[in-house]
Design a protein around this motif. Structure first.
Motif, PDB file in Angstrom:
ATOM      1  N   ALA A   1       0.830  -1.211   0.000  1.00 34.11           N
ATOM      2  CA  ALA A   1       0.000   0.000   0.000  1.00 34.11           C
ATOM      3  C   ALA A   1       0.856   1.250   0.000  1.00 34.11           C
ATOM      4  O   ALA A   1       1.964   1.253   0.525  1.00 34.11           O
ATOM      5  CB  ALA A   1      -0.917   0.017   1.214  1.00 34.11           C
ATOM      6  N   VAL A   2       0.317   2.285  -0.620  1.00 39.41           N
ATOM      7  CA  VAL A   2       0.851   3.636  -0.476  1.00 39.41           C
ATOM      8  C   VAL A   2      -0.156   4.381   0.389  1.00 39.41           C
ATOM      9  O   VAL A   2      -1.313   4.524   0.008  1.00 39.41           O
ATOM     10  CB  VAL A   2       1.019   4.326  -1.840  1.00 39.41           C
ATOM     11  CG1 VAL A   2       1.490   5.754  -1.644  1.00 39.41           C
ATOM     12  CG2 VAL A   2       2.014   3.560  -2.703  1.00 39.41           C
TER      13      VAL A   2
ATOM     14  N   GLY B   1       8.805  -2.951   3.855  1.00 38.12           N
ATOM     15  CA  GLY B   1       8.884  -2.284   2.555  1.00 38.12           C
ATOM     16  C   GLY B   1       7.595  -2.373   1.757  1.00 38.12           C
ATOM     17  O   GLY B   1       7.478  -1.760   0.701  1.00 38.12           O
ATOM     18  N   ARG B   2       6.606  -3.114   2.277  1.00 38.78           N
ATOM     19  CA  ARG B   2       5.343  -3.223   1.529  1.00 38.78           C
ATOM     20  C   ARG B   2       4.517  -1.948   1.635  1.00 38.78           C
ATOM     21  O   ARG B   2       3.579  -1.748   0.869  1.00 38.78           O
ATOM     22  CB  ARG B   2       4.524  -4.420   2.033  1.00 38.78           C
ATOM     23  CG  ARG B   2       5.061  -5.767   1.520  1.00 38.78           C
ATOM     24  CD  ARG B   2       4.148  -6.919   1.886  1.00 38.78           C
ATOM     25  NE  ARG B   2       4.234  -7.283   3.288  1.00 38.78           N
ATOM     26  CZ  ARG B   2       3.313  -7.025   4.211  1.00 38.78           C
ATOM     27  NH1 ARG B   2       2.198  -6.409   3.879  1.00 38.78           N
ATOM     28  NH2 ARG B   2       3.482  -7.389   5.462  1.00 38.78           N
ATOM     29  N   ILE B   3       4.853  -1.096   2.620  1.00 36.41           N
ATOM     30  CA  ILE B   3       4.133   0.176   2.750  1.00 36.41           C
ATOM     31  C   ILE B   3       5.041   1.327   2.328  1.00 36.41           C
ATOM     32  O   ILE B   3       6.172   1.444   2.797  1.00 36.41           O
ATOM     33  CB  ILE B   3       3.639   0.376   4.200  1.00 36.41           C
ATOM     34  CG1 ILE B   3       2.533  -0.644   4.515  1.00 36.41           C
ATOM     35  CG2 ILE B   3       3.147   1.812   4.420  1.00 36.41           C
ATOM     36  CD1 ILE B   3       2.026  -0.609   5.939  1.00 36.41           C
ATOM     37  N   GLN B   4       4.539   2.149   1.407  1.00 39.69           N
ATOM     38  CA  GLN B   4       5.188   3.394   1.040  1.00 39.69           C
ATOM     39  C   GLN B   4       4.196   4.524   1.307  1.00 39.69           C
ATOM     40  O   GLN B   4       3.046   4.262   1.674  1.00 39.69           O
ATOM     41  CB  GLN B   4       5.619   3.355  -0.429  1.00 39.69           C
ATOM     42  CG  GLN B   4       6.677   2.274  -0.659  1.00 39.69           C
ATOM     43  CD  GLN B   4       7.149   2.193  -2.096  1.00 39.69           C
ATOM     44  OE1 GLN B   4       6.818   3.019  -2.924  1.00 39.69           O
ATOM     45  NE2 GLN B   4       7.932   1.169  -2.388  1.00 39.69           N
ATOM     46  N   THR B   5       4.631   5.745   1.151  1.00 33.62           N
ATOM     47  CA  THR B   5       3.769   6.855   1.587  1.00 33.62           C
ATOM     48  C   THR B   5       3.730   7.991   0.565  1.00 33.62           C
ATOM     49  O   THR B   5       4.588   8.085  -0.310  1.00 33.62           O
ATOM     50  CB  THR B   5       4.289   7.436   2.918  1.00 33.62           C
ATOM     51  OG1 THR B   5       5.646   7.823   2.749  1.00 33.62           O
ATOM     52  CG2 THR B   5       4.178   6.428   4.046  1.00 33.62           C
ATOM     53  N   THR B   6       2.716   8.843   0.720  1.00 31.21           N
ATOM     54  CA  THR B   6       2.644  10.087  -0.048  1.00 31.21           C
ATOM     55  C   THR B   6       2.250  11.229   0.883  1.00 31.21           C
ATOM     56  O   THR B   6       1.541  11.021   1.874  1.00 31.21           O
ATOM     57  CB  THR B   6       1.574  10.026  -1.168  1.00 31.21           C
ATOM     58  OG1 THR B   6       0.363   9.489  -0.629  1.00 31.21           O
ATOM     59  CG2 THR B   6       2.017   9.175  -2.341  1.00 31.21           C
ATOM     60  N   PHE B   7       2.705  12.426   0.532  1.00 29.48           N
ATOM     61  CA  PHE B   7       2.221  13.663   1.143  1.00 29.48           C
ATOM     62  C   PHE B   7       0.889  13.963   0.465  1.00 29.48           C
ATOM     63  O   PHE B   7       0.783  13.858  -0.757  1.00 29.48           O
ATOM     64  CB  PHE B   7       3.237  14.782   0.903  1.00 29.48           C
ATOM     65  CG  PHE B   7       2.767  16.136   1.332  1.00 29.48           C
ATOM     66  CD1 PHE B   7       2.488  16.403   2.664  1.00 29.48           C
ATOM     67  CD2 PHE B   7       2.622  17.160   0.401  1.00 29.48           C
ATOM     68  CE1 PHE B   7       2.056  17.668   3.066  1.00 29.48           C
ATOM     69  CE2 PHE B   7       2.188  18.431   0.795  1.00 29.48           C
ATOM     70  CZ  PHE B   7       1.908  18.682   2.127  1.00 29.48           C
TER      71      PHE B   7
ATOM     72  N   LEU C   1       2.095   3.884  -8.174  1.00 31.16           N
ATOM     73  CA  LEU C   1       2.349   3.682  -6.754  1.00 31.16           C
ATOM     74  C   LEU C   1       3.838   3.476  -6.458  1.00 31.16           C
ATOM     75  O   LEU C   1       4.273   3.573  -5.321  1.00 31.16           O
ATOM     76  CB  LEU C   1       1.553   2.473  -6.225  1.00 31.16           C
ATOM     77  CG  LEU C   1       0.125   2.746  -5.765  1.00 31.16           C
ATOM     78  CD1 LEU C   1      -0.741   3.332  -6.854  1.00 31.16           C
ATOM     79  CD2 LEU C   1      -0.525   1.469  -5.216  1.00 31.16           C
ATOM     80  N   GLY C   2       4.619   3.173  -7.505  1.00 31.55           N
ATOM     81  CA  GLY C   2       6.056   2.980  -7.298  1.00 31.55           C
ATOM     82  C   GLY C   2       6.422   1.581  -6.833  1.00 31.55           C
ATOM     83  O   GLY C   2       7.432   1.398  -6.151  1.00 31.55           O
ATOM     84  N   PHE C   3       5.606   0.589  -7.187  1.00 37.04           N
ATOM     85  CA  PHE C   3       5.925  -0.795  -6.840  1.00 37.04           C
ATOM     86  C   PHE C   3       6.412  -1.553  -8.073  1.00 37.04           C
ATOM     87  O   PHE C   3       5.983  -1.280  -9.201  1.00 37.04           O
ATOM     88  CB  PHE C   3       4.692  -1.512  -6.276  1.00 37.04           C
ATOM     89  CG  PHE C   3       4.273  -1.014  -4.920  1.00 37.04           C
ATOM     90  CD1 PHE C   3       5.184  -0.980  -3.870  1.00 37.04           C
ATOM     91  CD2 PHE C   3       2.975  -0.584  -4.689  1.00 37.04           C
ATOM     92  CE1 PHE C   3       4.807  -0.522  -2.608  1.00 37.04           C
ATOM     93  CE2 PHE C   3       2.587  -0.118  -3.437  1.00 37.04           C
ATOM     94  CZ  PHE C   3       3.506  -0.093  -2.395  1.00 37.04           C
ATOM     95  N   ASP C   4       7.273  -2.545  -7.840  1.00 39.34           N
ATOM     96  CA  ASP C   4       7.801  -3.352  -8.935  1.00 39.34           C
ATOM     97  C   ASP C   4       6.883  -4.555  -9.148  1.00 39.34           C
ATOM     98  O   ASP C   4       7.310  -5.710  -9.148  1.00 39.34           O
ATOM     99  CB  ASP C   4       9.235  -3.790  -8.594  1.00 39.34           C
ATOM    100  CG  ASP C   4       9.961  -4.364  -9.808  1.00 39.34           C
ATOM    101  OD1 ASP C   4       9.468  -4.166 -10.939  1.00 39.34           O
ATOM    102  OD2 ASP C   4      10.990  -5.024  -9.611  1.00 39.34           O
TER     103      ASP C   4
END
Ligand SMILES: [Zn+2]
Length: 432
Positions: free
Chosen positions: A139-140, A175-181, A347-350
């Protein structure tokens, strides 16, 4: 080393061809380690994909997962009235426990319908992150800041929280979670605040996710107040860049489409929500033709009313044709790409492709059904005929989240009961 073999099925490849193959997945690295002819690979564990189609796990590029608690609470109203009369009063009563319960329900629904990654906008983000961690999904996440109707202290605190959450949770869950402002939108966050906080987000290399150009009513005040189209205004604040994606992008003119393409800004298209709220028809084929990366999102369950990405693909194809006045627009393989590879790129995932080296995020569709017979073209079926309930197995990061239609990462019955209880108590509090 533990390896999982997805065996006996047909596989959707990145070039949208389908072939008989087995897929070997490393549960240590979470990657696909081989895609090869049937019978040539061995694993420690197996998933039976016979009579099935193995596809990349779907990517829900824009949602508010905890809003499952509001599903069916208020329908058939325009966005403004719906938000002010129904959604915001109930959301004001939401507790952290409610959000946890709603998020778990939404994640179970996504796992059941073959979605393995989501981009979420909400609050109480730690609860959502914990639920995503337990779900085994990608998730982001982010905290959504709103400044209208708030005093300066509360407004700043919201934006600071959005920065802090993005810094704190990035890389969580292994690393499965990334974030956004997340400034909520160009009309709900004031210009001075955007000019102060956006540079801080960019300095930290944070990605940015916001709602933009969703309704006509959102465009007019920006043109009136700032003398320019919303996305020109956003670009002026440096909001548009290669790590930014906007939700909706319905009312965009040609100059704004060019701006999205030039800046590498992506779009999370939410066709069901746009239709249900009568927001309008996004010019998806024009966006794609200009080179904009367009993914697909369900938006929240309150404006959809489900989180089934197969429904969403079908809706995207249908409304894309209407918007273009061209039946060949937004074709089947395009919507499948939007819901897989394009979503992963936003989302920036591979992930988003069945290929050696990619994230082992996949779903197996059960093709043994009347509505999927005959099988002239399985990509057509994915876009137009498959339902979320046709998903037999779901795998993310090499781990089995659902096996033979049984969700393994949650007690589904308990999740549903807890969500129903929280939803009932929430509505009662809001009514008082
Ligand atoms: Zn939204």
């Amino acid at each position: 080393m533990s390896e999982l073999l997805v065996t006996g099925g047909q596989v959707l490849r990145p070039d949208m061809t389908v072939e008989r193959a087995d897929v070997l997945v490393s549960q240590d690295s979470g990657d696909i380690v081989a895609v090869d002819e049937p019978g040539t690979l061995d694993g420690d564990d197996e998933l039976d994909a016979s009579d099935g189609l193995v596809i990349p796990g779907l990517v829900n590029a824009h949602t508010h997962v905890a809003m499952t608690l509001l599903r069916g609470l208020a329908d058939d109203k325009p966005l403004d009235a719906w938000l002010q009369e129904d959604v915001w009063p109930v959301e004001a009563e939401l507790t952290a426990e409610d959000i946890r319960a709603g998020a778990e329900l939404g994640l179970v629904e996504m796992i059941r319908s073959g979605t393995t990654a989501l981009s979420d906008m909400y609050f109480e983000v730690e609860e959502i992150a914990d639920a995503v961690d337990q779900a085994g999904m990608r998730a982001v996440l982010g905290f959504t800041a709103v400044t209208v109707g708030k005093d300066d202290e509360a407004a700043r605190s919201d934006l600071q929280e959005s920065l802090d959450v993005a810094r704190r949770l990035d890389g969580a869950a292994g690393g499965r979670i990334q974030t956004t402002f997340q400034p909520h939108s160009l009309t709900t966050v004031g210009e001075a605040y955007l000019r102060e906080f956006v540079p801080q987000a960019l300095e930290d290399d944070l990605s940015i996710h916001l709602h933009a150009n969703e309704t006509r009513d959102e465009v007019t005040p920006i043109v009136d107040d700032h003398g320019q189209r919303p996305l020109a205004y956003a670009d002026d604040i440096s909001l548009l860049d290669g790590d930014t994606y906007v939700a909706h992008g319905v009312h965009v003119d040609d100059s704004e489409i060019d701006l999205l393409a030039e800046t590498g800004t992506g779009v999370a298209h939410c066709p069901a929500s746009n239709m249900k709220l009568a927001s309008g028809m996004a010019p998806v084929q024009d966006l794609l033709d200009a080179g904009v990366t367009v993914g697909i999102g369900t938006d929240g369950a309150a404006s959809n009313n489900d989180l089934d990405m197969f429904d969403e693909m079908r809706d995207a194809a249908m409304i894309g044709k209407l918007a273009a006045d061209d039946a060949s627009a937004v074709d089947a393989s395009t919507v499948v790409e939007m819901a897989t590879a394009n979503g992963a790129a936003l989302l920036g995932f591979d992930s988003g492709r069945i290929e050696t080296g990619a994230n082992a995020d996949l779903a197996v569709i059960d093709l043994d059904a009347p509505h999927l017979t005959p099988a002239h073209d399985l990509v057509s079926h994915l876009a137009y005929a498959v339902h979320g309930s046709d998903v037999r197995h779901t795998v993310c990061d090499g781990e089995v989240l659902m096996r033979d239609r049984t969700v393994e990462v949650f007690d589904e019955q308990a999740v549903r009961e807890r969500a129903s209880d929280h939803a009932a108590a929430l509505v009662e509090r809001a009514g008082d």
